[in-house]
Design an enzyme around this catalytic site. Structure first.
Site, PDB file in Angstrom:
ATOM      1  N   ASP A  83       0.661  -1.372   0.259  1.00 50.51           N
ATOM      2  CA  ASP A  83      -0.154  -0.274   0.359  1.00 50.51           C
ATOM      3  C   ASP A  83       0.830   1.084  -0.134  1.00 50.51           C
ATOM      4  O   ASP A  83       1.402   1.145   1.011  1.00 50.51           O
ATOM      5  CB  ASP A  83      -1.018  -0.006   1.317  1.00 50.51           C
ATOM      6  CG  ASP A  83      -2.596   0.464   0.930  1.00 50.51           C
ATOM      7  OD1 ASP A  83      -2.645   1.049  -0.067  1.00 50.51           O
ATOM      8  OD2 ASP A  83      -3.089   0.665   1.570  1.00 50.51           O
ATOM      9  N   GLU A 115      -4.792   4.983  -3.425  1.00 51.26           N
ATOM     10  CA  GLU A 115      -6.101   6.018  -3.102  1.00 51.26           C
ATOM     11  C   GLU A 115      -6.122   6.802  -4.124  1.00 51.26           C
ATOM     12  O   GLU A 115      -5.552   7.469  -4.547  1.00 51.26           O
ATOM     13  CB  GLU A 115      -6.038   6.071  -1.748  1.00 51.26           C
ATOM     14  CG  GLU A 115      -6.256   5.545  -1.096  1.00 51.26           C
ATOM     15  CD  GLU A 115      -6.320   5.636   0.444  1.00 51.26           C
ATOM     16  OE1 GLU A 115      -6.886   6.748   0.931  1.00 51.26           O
ATOM     17  OE2 GLU A 115      -5.921   4.959   1.806  1.00 51.26           O
ATOM     18  N   GLU A 182     -14.716   1.018  -0.453  1.00 52.34           N
ATOM     19  CA  GLU A 182     -14.417   0.520   0.783  1.00 52.34           C
ATOM     20  C   GLU A 182     -16.106   1.897   1.204  1.00 52.34           C
ATOM     21  O   GLU A 182     -16.067   2.905   0.819  1.00 52.34           O
ATOM     22  CB  GLU A 182     -13.221   1.396   1.126  1.00 52.34           C
ATOM     23  CG  GLU A 182     -13.022   0.978   2.996  1.00 52.34           C
ATOM     24  CD  GLU A 182     -11.239   1.811   3.829  1.00 52.34           C
ATOM     25  OE1 GLU A 182     -11.007   1.314   3.002  1.00 52.34           O
ATOM     26  OE2 GLU A 182     -12.262   1.454   4.540  1.00 52.34           O
TER      27      GLU A 182
HETATM   28  O1  KIV Z   1      -4.511  -0.396   4.350  1.00 50.62           O
HETATM   29  C1  KIV Z   1      -5.206  -1.378   4.383  1.00 50.62           C
HETATM   30  O2  KIV Z   1      -5.798  -2.199   5.201  1.00 50.62           O
HETATM   31  C2  KIV Z   1      -6.523  -1.389   3.602  1.00 50.62           C
HETATM   32  C3  KIV Z   1      -7.528  -1.954   3.405  1.00 50.62           C
HETATM   33  C4  KIV Z   1      -8.847  -1.273   4.296  1.00 50.62           C
HETATM   34  C5  KIV Z   1      -8.199  -1.911   2.023  1.00 50.62           C
HETATM   35  O3  KIV Z   1      -6.284   0.006   2.253  1.00 50.62           O
END
Ligand code: KIV
Length: 278
Positions: A83, A115, A182
């Site tokens: 992420d 995002e 989400e």
């Molecule tokens: O950071 C995270 O865990 C996420 C999920 C909630 C999709 O982005």
């Protein structure tokens, strides 16, 4: 055989549901991987559930890479997605490509997630063109939750539903291989899922997405500070853990642990000889 973004894409066509859970360390990655979870997301949610921050905003690239390395080492079959933290992809597209590359080169991730909707579409295109698969994330985007009015369901009125649909289409057309939805009302999530050509992975987005993701600490009942209403808790391990910890403290206190079974049997002759040789 390891899971690839092409496999994930193909599941939309075949109708096989995609499973994704968060992983932040080696042992958890091994467990999720051997349970057959398709995608391990090293989510920036680690900032809250592992590092104790109030939100995901303070999480840094170095923190993400550290945890991604551990998860990559513990994974054999699943797709590992890193992420991208807040401000690692917003400043410039070149910096975004550079940082996405670090997840792959330095941390063994197979893909990155970021995002945003239309505003990040050209960044997604650039990262994909550099050869790095990208997962999108629209709806409630925790890194910018304050700007969205807090942690709220998104797309509840016609105008915001239209914007959300346009964002999802933009991310899909930019070349992402999957899209997290989400906190989106179930009927809107269904319509987005039917409209975009890539699989949607819902979290608080109802049953009609192509896959589902949860924060592992939430679904296993490991994080006690709060738990969103859309989470199904498949276990309440924190209660079991606290009971086990109290047992340990009590047994050490009363001297019943360690016992014979958990000790290495010694040779009392050796100790006698030691005493004599003093
Ligand atoms: O950071 C995270 O865990 C996420 C999920 C909630 C999709 O982005």
């Amino acid at each position: 055989m390891s899971m690839t973004p092409v496999d994930i894409l193909s599941f939309k066509e075949s109708g096989r549901k995609i499973t994704m859970l968060t992983a932040y360390d080696y042992s958890m990655a091994r467990m999720l991987d051997s349970a057959g979870i398709d995608v391990l997301l090293v989510g920036d949610s680690l900032g809250m559930v592992v590092l104790g921050y109030e939100s995901t905003v303070p999480v840094t690239m170095e923190e993400m890479l550290h945890h991604c390395r551990a998860v990559s080492r513990g994974t054999e079959k699943a797709l590992v997605v890193g992420d991208m933290p807040f401000m690692s992809y917003q400043v410039s597209e070149n910096e975004a490509v550079h940082n996405a590359g670090r997840f792959v080169k330095e941390a063994g991730c197979h893909a990155v997630k970021l995002e945003g909707g239309r505003e990040v579409a050209s960044t997604i295109k650039k990262i994909v063109r550099a050869g790095i698969p990208v997962m999108g994330h629209v709806g409630l985007t925790p890194q910018t939750a304050t700007a969205l009015g807090g942690y709220k369901v998104q797309g509840r009125d016609l105008e915001s539903a239209r914007r959300l649909l346009e964002d999802a289409v933009a991310v899909s057309e930019a070349g992402a291989f999957a899209l997290v939805l989400e906190c989106v009302p179930d009927t809107l999530a269904r319509y987005i899922t039917e409209t975009v050509t890539i699989p949607t992975i819902g979290i608080g987005a109802g049953p009609w997405c192509d896959g589902q993701v949860l924060v592992t600490h939430d679904m296993l009942g490991l994080f006690e500070k709060f738990c969103p209403s859309f989470v199904k808790q498949y276990a309440k391990f924190s209660e079991q853990m606290k009971a086990a910890l109290a047992d340990f403290a009590r047994e050490v206190g009363q001297g019943s642990f360690p016992d014979e079974q958990h000790s290495f049997k010694g040779d009392s002759d050796i100790v006698e000889k030691l005493k004599m040789s003093k």
